[in-house]
Design an enzyme around this catalytic site. Sequence first.
Site, PDB file in Angstrom:
ATOM      1  CG  ASP A 101      44.765  20.651   3.480  1.00  0.00           C
ATOM      2  OD1 ASP A 101      43.745  20.613   4.206  1.00  0.00           O
ATOM      3  OD2 ASP A 101      45.164  19.683   2.815  1.00  0.00           O
ATOM      4  CD  GLU A 193      34.876  20.091   2.383  1.00  0.00           C
ATOM      5  OE1 GLU A 193      34.393  19.235   3.150  1.00  0.00           O
ATOM      6  OE2 GLU A 193      35.937  20.701   2.623  1.00  0.00           O
TER       7      GLU A 193
END
Length: 297
Positions: A101, A193
Site C-alpha cells: 500500500d 486509526e
Amino acid sequence: MPPRNNPMSAVQKKKTVSTTRKKGTASSSKSPRTPKKVQAKHSHIMPVWLRNILAVMIVGCFSIAFYYFFIRPYAYRWKPCHGLKEYGVCIPAGYDIHGIDISHYQGKIDWPKLRQNKETVTPLHFIFMKATEGGDHGDTTFSANFANARNHGFIRGAYHFYIPSTDALKQADFFIRTVKLDTGDLPPVLDVEVTGRKEKTELQQGIKRWLDRVESHYGVKPILYTSYKFKTRYLDDSIFNAYPYWIAHYYVDSVRYQGKWDFWQHTDVGNVPGIKEDVDLNVFNGTLEDLRKLTIK
C-alpha cells in the site's frame, strides 16, 4: 593658638601593644564554632551507599522502559529468519498472495521496475493507494498511482483515512467524488486509526455512516482497516464483523487476532525495487482466485 601635642608616653605605648597582642592571641587560640544552620545542613546529606542504590534503581527503570517502548516492539526485526526473506524482511509463512500500500510518502514510483516484482519468488499481486483524508484532503499522487497500477497489471484498491472530528457523510461523499472504481478493483477501504477524543459509541456511529454511504454508492461492502488492538477496543460491535477486515500488526510471526481477516499488513519497512522509500507489505488470506472474487464485478 594651636593646642600643644600630648604624646603618649613610652610606658603607655608598651602597655597598649602588650594588651592588644594578648587579646589577639586569646581570640585566635579559641576554635571557631560551627553555626547551627550549617550543622543542620550537613545532617541532611544523603549517605553515599543510599545515593548509589538510588542511582542503580533509576538506571534500571530507564533501561526497562527503553526496552519496553523502543526495543520490544521491534525485536522481530532482529530475529533469525527461518523462512523466506524478501523485500528486506522475513515473509510470513503460508501465504502466496502479496501486495503493498502506497501514498505520497513513497514519492515518485518507477512503475516499470515495480512491475518486475510480479515475477519474483514472492510476487506482488495487489496495490492499495491512499486517495483521501478527512473531508477535503486528497493525496497528491493518487490519480497517477491509480492509473499506473491498472496499466501495469496490478489489482488495485483505494483507501480513505478517517478523521473522527469531521462529519462522516462529508468524508464519504469526498471519497466518492475522488475515486472512480471499476470492474476488477478491490472494494473501497476505510482506514481507522484514531478516536479523535470521541466517545466509543459516537465513534462507531460515524464510522457506520461512512460505511453505509460508500456501500450504497459502489454496491459492495467496504474493507475496514485498523490494528487488531484498535478493533478489539473500539470496533468490537458485531456489526463491524460483516466487513472484510484488513489488519495492521507489525513484527510478529503470525496474526494474533482471533476473528476472521482478509488482509494482513505485516510490516512497514519493506524494501521494494521501484520504490525508494520504505513501504508497507501485506498478504492476502486466500488464493489469487479468492482475491479476484472479492473485487468489484
